[in-house]
Design an enzyme around this catalytic site. Structure first.
Site, PDB file in Angstrom:
ATOM      1  N   HIS A 171       0.813  -1.221   0.000  1.00  0.00           N
ATOM      2  CA  HIS A 171       0.000   0.000   0.000  1.00  0.00           C
ATOM      3  C   HIS A 171       0.843   1.267   0.000  1.00  0.00           C
ATOM      4  O   HIS A 171       0.335   2.361   0.210  1.00  0.00           O
ATOM      5  CB  HIS A 171      -0.952   0.011   1.210  1.00  0.00           C
ATOM      6  CG  HIS A 171      -0.304  -0.365   2.503  1.00  0.00           C
ATOM      7  ND1 HIS A 171      -0.797  -1.353   3.312  1.00  0.00           N
ATOM      8  CD2 HIS A 171       0.827   0.081   3.108  1.00  0.00           C
ATOM      9  CE1 HIS A 171      -0.013  -1.487   4.373  1.00  0.00           C
ATOM     10  NE2 HIS A 171       0.973  -0.617   4.274  1.00  0.00           N
ATOM     11  N   TYR A 258      17.399   2.009   2.498  1.00  0.00           N
ATOM     12  CA  TYR A 258      17.701   1.467   1.181  1.00  0.00           C
ATOM     13  C   TYR A 258      18.789   2.252   0.463  1.00  0.00           C
ATOM     14  O   TYR A 258      19.221   1.859  -0.613  1.00  0.00           O
ATOM     15  CB  TYR A 258      16.436   1.453   0.310  1.00  0.00           C
ATOM     16  CG  TYR A 258      15.232   0.867   0.982  1.00  0.00           C
ATOM     17  CD1 TYR A 258      15.353  -0.244   1.821  1.00  0.00           C
ATOM     18  CD2 TYR A 258      13.968   1.396   0.798  1.00  0.00           C
ATOM     19  CE1 TYR A 258      14.250  -0.786   2.448  1.00  0.00           C
ATOM     20  CE2 TYR A 258      12.858   0.862   1.418  1.00  0.00           C
ATOM     21  CZ  TYR A 258      13.003  -0.231   2.246  1.00  0.00           C
ATOM     22  OH  TYR A 258      11.907  -0.766   2.867  1.00  0.00           O
TER      23      TYR A 258
END
Length: 488
Positions: A171, A258
């Site tokens: 989502h 990341y």
């Protein structure tokens, strides 16, 4: 309509309830069967009681069954939804704790980085077991909807090695779009049109239109910097927006893991994160949140059961993809969403074998991806670094190859920015030994890893991280909720 949906990992009680009520918002689906399965009889009992209460309160013919026998639950199922967390919070705690000893500070640790890679090693053998059962006992051409992280690795394994029709669902895109619509002053998120593409948790809003008007980088930067809340909570995302020219779907805390630039030094971490909520970068934030949520649910279960007596309100149907995909496949009411699938030419400048997250349309013919998308070069480069780690991690998990696993961790952007090769080799040994109960493919490697650990001279430290918070007690949570209610 009458068909069967199996939910694996249904003991994820709150999320299972959301999926269940979403699906029952589709009028044609009132006669279907939900088969719940989980390794925890305790959690299964709690969620079945909640769903039974919903069925009873809404006078529905819907059938709900629950069993710890996974094959029984999957037998004859047309759709299988996975919400599993292999190893639970016990293994997850090691995903955060052990890397901290080597200077690696994670907010979530469920996608890549040291924690996400080990999470994938635990999940992939189980995902392949699911796929075997789906091939053998589910309805022919059953569809596997994976919600479990690490999304790309799990979906990669299911498609490439499980040989099951699989789509990964998240989502993040919807939440990012809601933020953008808000800062631009839209009355509703529906006023915002966008193309968002990349890989899971590194997806990029490469085209934006508000009521048909194109939105450029400068306008978007100004809108975020002027927002009284997001300007503080999303400092890192805004910085990436300024440098890359496009906004990332992922939260401030997730995105920081990341990239190799923002979490590699403790003093830099506190500069870029916000402690108003776990998702903005707190050390081990999601572990704390998950622990508190579990404890709260166990204590306040009677209230959750009572709330299940309320009527289902279709106007409150969530934007989770699952119910909308099923509706489109079964009724041909077309749905547009963002799906995790094998690339195969969808994104021109990412590898063909990668699991990408990109726009697609669903109808009776299945999920039809919009092909020919080209990412900005910086976005593609950032995605490539993660894809290479994901590929090695999947191959290591399939083969039980601890040397390849160490190379995957070594090539992780944040790990590589913080740790030396010697530290990575020892850290992986330590994590594999600590999580051996959930890593059957590494059983033969564990004795040698233990031997190496007994002789290692690599120094570690006991470190809580740059921005750690303690798990709050039930009393503290009650007081906070009461204060928020009074203030609101």
């Amino acid at each position: 309509m009458s068909f069967k949906i199996a939910i694996v990992g249904a003991g994820s009680v709150g999320f299972t309830k959301k999926l269940f009520t979403d699906i029952l918002c589709v009028p044609e689906f009132r006669d279907i069967e939900f088969a719940l399965t989980d390794v925890s009889e305790h959690n299964l009992g709690m969620i079945k009681a909640i769903l039974d209460r919903i069925v009873e309160a809404n006078k529905l013919p819907t059938k709900v069954t629950a069993t710890t026998n996974r094959r029984e639950a999957l037998e004859g199922a047309r759709y299988i939804i996975s919400c599993v967390r292999v190893g639970g919070l016990e293994a997850y705690a090691d995903d955060i704790r052990i890397p901290l000893k080597y200077g690696i500070d994670q907010c979530v640790g469920d996608t890549i980085c040291a924690g996400g890679i080990l999470y994938g090693q635990r999940n992939i053998p189980v995902i392949l077991d699911f796929c075997r059962d789906i091939r053998e006992v589910a309805e022919t051409n059953a569809k596997f909807l994976n919600y479990a992280n690490p999304m790309a690795m799990n979906t990669w394994a299911a498609i490439e090695y499980g040989k099951v029709d699989t789509v990964g669902l998240c989502h993040g895109v919807q939440h990012g779009a809601e933020q953008i619509a808000e800062v631009l002053g839209a009355k509703s998120p529906k006023e915002l049109d966008y193309v968002c593409s990349g890989i899971n948790h590194q997806t990029w809003f490469i085209e934006l239109r508000l009521n048909g008007r194109p939105i450029g980088k400068d306008e978007l930067v100004a809108a975020f910097e002027a927002h009284p809340v997001y300007s503080k909570q999303e400092k890192l995302r805004i910085d990436v927006l300024k440098r890359f020219g496009v906004y990332s779907t992922e939260s401030n805390g997730h995105l920081s893991e990341y990239l190799p630039w923002y979490r590699k030094r403790p003093d830099e971490i506190t500069r870029w994160i916000d402690m108003s909520d776990w998702i903005h970068g707190e050390t081990g934030g999601y572990l704390r949140y998950s622990t508190e949520t579990r404890n709260w649910f166990e204590t306040e279960y009677p209230q959750f059961l009572e709330a299940a007596s309320k009527p289902i309100d279709p106007a409150r149907r969530s934007n989770e993809h699952a119910s909308h995909i099923l509706e489109a496949l079964e009724t041909n009411r077309v749905y547009r969403g963002h799906f995790n699938v094998k690339n195969d030419g969808v994104i021109t400048n990412l590898p063909q074998d990668a699991i990408i997250e990109s726009p697609g349309f669903v109808d009776r013919f299945g999920i039809n991806m919009a092909a020919g998308i080209t990412l900005p070069e910086a976005c593609a480069a950032t995605c490539m670094a993660s894809i290479n780690v994901q590929r090695m991690s999947v191959h290591a998990a399939i083969a039980g190859d601890i040397d390849l696993l160490k190379l995957a961790v070594l090539h992780d952007p944040l790990v590589g920015a913080v740790s030396t090769p010697e530290e990575v080799w020892q850290m992986v040994d330590e994590m594999v030994v600590a999580q051996a109960a959930w890593l059957p493919q590494y059983a033969d490697a564990v004795p040698a890893a233990k031997e190496r650990l007994s002789k290692s001279k690599v120094k570690t430290r006991e470190w809580a991280g740059a921005a750690r918070r303690s798990v709050r007690s039930i009393e503290e949570l009650r007081a906070e909720k009461a204060a928020l209610k009074q203030a609101g």
